[in-house]
Design a protein around this motif. Structure first.
Motif, PDB file in Angstrom:
ATOM      1  N   ARG A  67       0.822  -1.215   0.000  1.00  0.00           N
ATOM      2  CA  ARG A  67       0.000   0.000   0.000  1.00  0.00           C
ATOM      3  C   ARG A  67       0.853   1.260   0.000  1.00  0.00           C
ATOM      4  O   ARG A  67       0.427   2.319  -0.449  1.00  0.00           O
ATOM      5  CB  ARG A  67      -0.925   0.001   1.223  1.00  0.00           C
ATOM      6  N   ASP A  68       2.091   1.136   0.523  1.00  0.00           N
ATOM      7  CA  ASP A  68       2.970   2.299   0.567  1.00  0.00           C
ATOM      8  C   ASP A  68       3.388   2.760  -0.818  1.00  0.00           C
ATOM      9  O   ASP A  68       3.926   3.851  -0.975  1.00  0.00           O
ATOM     10  CB  ASP A  68       4.220   1.976   1.386  1.00  0.00           C
TER      11      ASP A  68
ATOM     12  N   GLY B  38       1.441   3.571  -2.955  1.00  0.00           N
ATOM     13  CA  GLY B  38       0.492   4.624  -3.301  1.00  0.00           C
ATOM     14  C   GLY B  38      -0.490   4.183  -4.365  1.00  0.00           C
ATOM     15  O   GLY B  38      -0.394   3.094  -4.938  1.00  0.00           O
ATOM     16  N   PRO B  39      -1.459   5.034  -4.663  1.00  0.00           N
ATOM     17  CA  PRO B  39      -2.447   4.703  -5.693  1.00  0.00           C
ATOM     18  C   PRO B  39      -1.809   4.709  -7.080  1.00  0.00           C
ATOM     19  O   PRO B  39      -0.728   5.269  -7.292  1.00  0.00           O
ATOM     20  CB  PRO B  39      -3.481   5.832  -5.560  1.00  0.00           C
ATOM     21  N   LEU B  40      -2.462   4.081  -8.018  1.00  0.00           N
ATOM     22  CA  LEU B  40      -1.973   4.077  -9.391  1.00  0.00           C
ATOM     23  C   LEU B  40      -1.927   5.501  -9.942  1.00  0.00           C
ATOM     24  O   LEU B  40      -2.802   6.323  -9.646  1.00  0.00           O
ATOM     25  CB  LEU B  40      -2.886   3.215 -10.269  1.00  0.00           C
ATOM     26  N   PRO B  41      -0.893   5.812 -10.729  1.00  0.00           N
ATOM     27  CA  PRO B  41      -0.769   7.195 -11.227  1.00  0.00           C
ATOM     28  C   PRO B  41      -1.856   7.590 -12.204  1.00  0.00           C
ATOM     29  O   PRO B  41      -2.140   8.774 -12.381  1.00  0.00           O
ATOM     30  CB  PRO B  41       0.610   7.179 -11.904  1.00  0.00           C
ATOM     31  N   GLU B  42      -2.479   6.566 -12.855  1.00  0.00           N
ATOM     32  CA  GLU B  42      -3.512   6.833 -13.857  1.00  0.00           C
ATOM     33  C   GLU B  42      -2.992   7.865 -14.865  1.00  0.00           C
ATOM     34  O   GLU B  42      -2.002   7.620 -15.539  1.00  0.00           O
ATOM     35  CB  GLU B  42      -4.798   7.285 -13.162  1.00  0.00           C
TER      36      GLU B  42
ATOM     37  N   LYS C 229      -1.879  10.993 -14.137  1.00  0.00           N
ATOM     38  CA  LYS C 229      -1.135  12.079 -13.500  1.00  0.00           C
ATOM     39  C   LYS C 229       0.212  12.326 -14.169  1.00  0.00           C
ATOM     40  O   LYS C 229       0.705  13.456 -14.171  1.00  0.00           O
ATOM     41  CB  LYS C 229      -0.931  11.763 -12.025  1.00  0.00           C
TER      42      LYS C 229
END
Length: 365
Positions: free
Chosen positions: A197-198, A200-204, A206
């Motif tokens: 989880r560290d 982070g979310p997917l950059p999609e 960004k």
């Protein structure tokens, strides 16, 4: 007296070696060691294995049952510690500080994660060791060495010994140990999965978009003033940021790392790339300042050749030819920003960069 002593010495020298040795022992003198040429019958005799002594668990079924419950308890504690690891990771805030003697003030999250993960791994190891020392067979069997490629009968013997060992370990009949061991081994890897989880979310999208958009003014990064075409001289290198981006903004570093811009003015007849010419204004071209190798800021400009150099690994780009790579490890050209002039005479962006800035990544088109 001296003559008598001399006669004794001579007589000892004339004794055979075995008699001399016995004589020396009788006289209180340590026996002489064998000479270099003499070899003992078997100087490296194998003492053999000591007689097997049964353990309490081998005799007393109640003691064996206690050991089994102890092993199962250790595996169960390991599972509970893994649950505690996951709960700590989800519940405890990352900035919570606690006082723990004798370490002092430390991160509550780090302390809880280290304690629970260490306990989970320790209990698996302690349970396995206690199982082996108290319940598995401890009889030693000596076997003569054999060639590397064993004959079929030896292979068959090995398989038979393996089956016997599996039977003696009690894995099949001690269901409580087997179940808790598998549970502990299955749950420990969850700690590593949770740590993902560290990342982070997917950059999609960004990485594909910056603060630049149609109508954004080009602001001089040094003076914090909007740029006019006359502010950019031939041969000069100017750094710019999007209008509205302030240094005291919370996400300034993240945004400027993507939107940093370098502006140079080149004589239009010296521009080789037609699209670059169309995206410029009177020879003023704007390119990303972020090197496409590992993301270092580009800061060196050669006025005569129109080359820019990355100081980190010497990647060199030709700003008169679409900022293509002419030297170094960079993988692709610098992204260009299409610019123009608004009604007030200020340089403005006519959109975002034509491609993602910075180093290559897997999803890059």
């Amino acid at each position: 007296m001296s003559q008598t002593g001399s006669n004794k010495d001579v007589s000892e020298e004339n004794l055979p070696s075995e008699q001399a040795t016995a004589h020396e022992g009788a006289m209180g003198v340590p026996p002489r060691t064998k000479s270099l040429g003499e070899v003992a019958d078997d100087p490296f005799a194998d003492p053999g294995l000591p007689p097997h002594e049964p353990r309490v668990q081998d005799i007393d079924k109640r003691a064996a049952k206690r050991s089994e419950r102890t092993v199962a308890l250790l595996f169960t504690v390991s599972m509970l510690a893994t649950v505690g690891f996951i709960a700590s990771y989800v519940v405890l805030p990352i900035d919570k500080i606690v006082y723990v003697w004798p370490f002092g003030h430390i991160s509550a999250l780090n302390f809880a994660l280290g304690l629970t993960l260490g306990l989970a791994l320790f209990c698996i190891g302690a349970g396995a060791v206690h199982w082996a020392r108290t319940l598995m067979s401890d009889e030693e069997h000596a076997q003569e060495r054999h060639p590397i490629e064993a004959p079929p009968e030896v292979k068959a013997q090995v398989m038979a010994d393996f089956k016997q060992g599996a039977e003696e370990s009690g894995m099949g009949r001690r269901k409580l140990i087997r179940t808790t061991l598998f549970g502990a081994l299955a749950m420990v890897p969850l700690s590593g999965v949770i740590l993902l989880r560290d990342l982070g979310p997917l950059p999609e999208g960004k990485l594909r978009h910056t603060l630049w958009s149609k109508g954004k003014l080009l602001v001089n990064q040094n003076t914090n003033e909007p740029l006019r075409p006359e502010d950019v001289g031939v041969g000069s290198l100017t750094f710019a940021v999007p209008e509205g981006l302030e240094e005291d903004d919370h996400d300034f570093q993240k945004e400027v790392a993507k939107a940093a811009l370098m502006i140079v003015r080149i004589q239009p007849e010296d521009i080789k790339d037609k699209r670059e010419l169309d995206w410029s204004h009177e020879g003023i071209v704007a390119y990303s300042k972020i090197c496409t190798h590992v993301g270092c800021p580009i800061s060196l400009y050669e006025q005569q050749t129109h080359h820019v150099l990355c100081p980190c690994h010497q990647s060199t780009f030709d700003l008169s030819d679409g900022a293509r790579v002419i030297f170094g490890p960079a993988g692709h050209a610098l992204p260009q920003l299409r610019i123009g002039v608004n009604k007030d005479g200020y340089l403005e962006a006519l959109g975002d960069f034509d491609e993602p800035v910075g180093p290559s990544f897997w999803e890059r088109g």
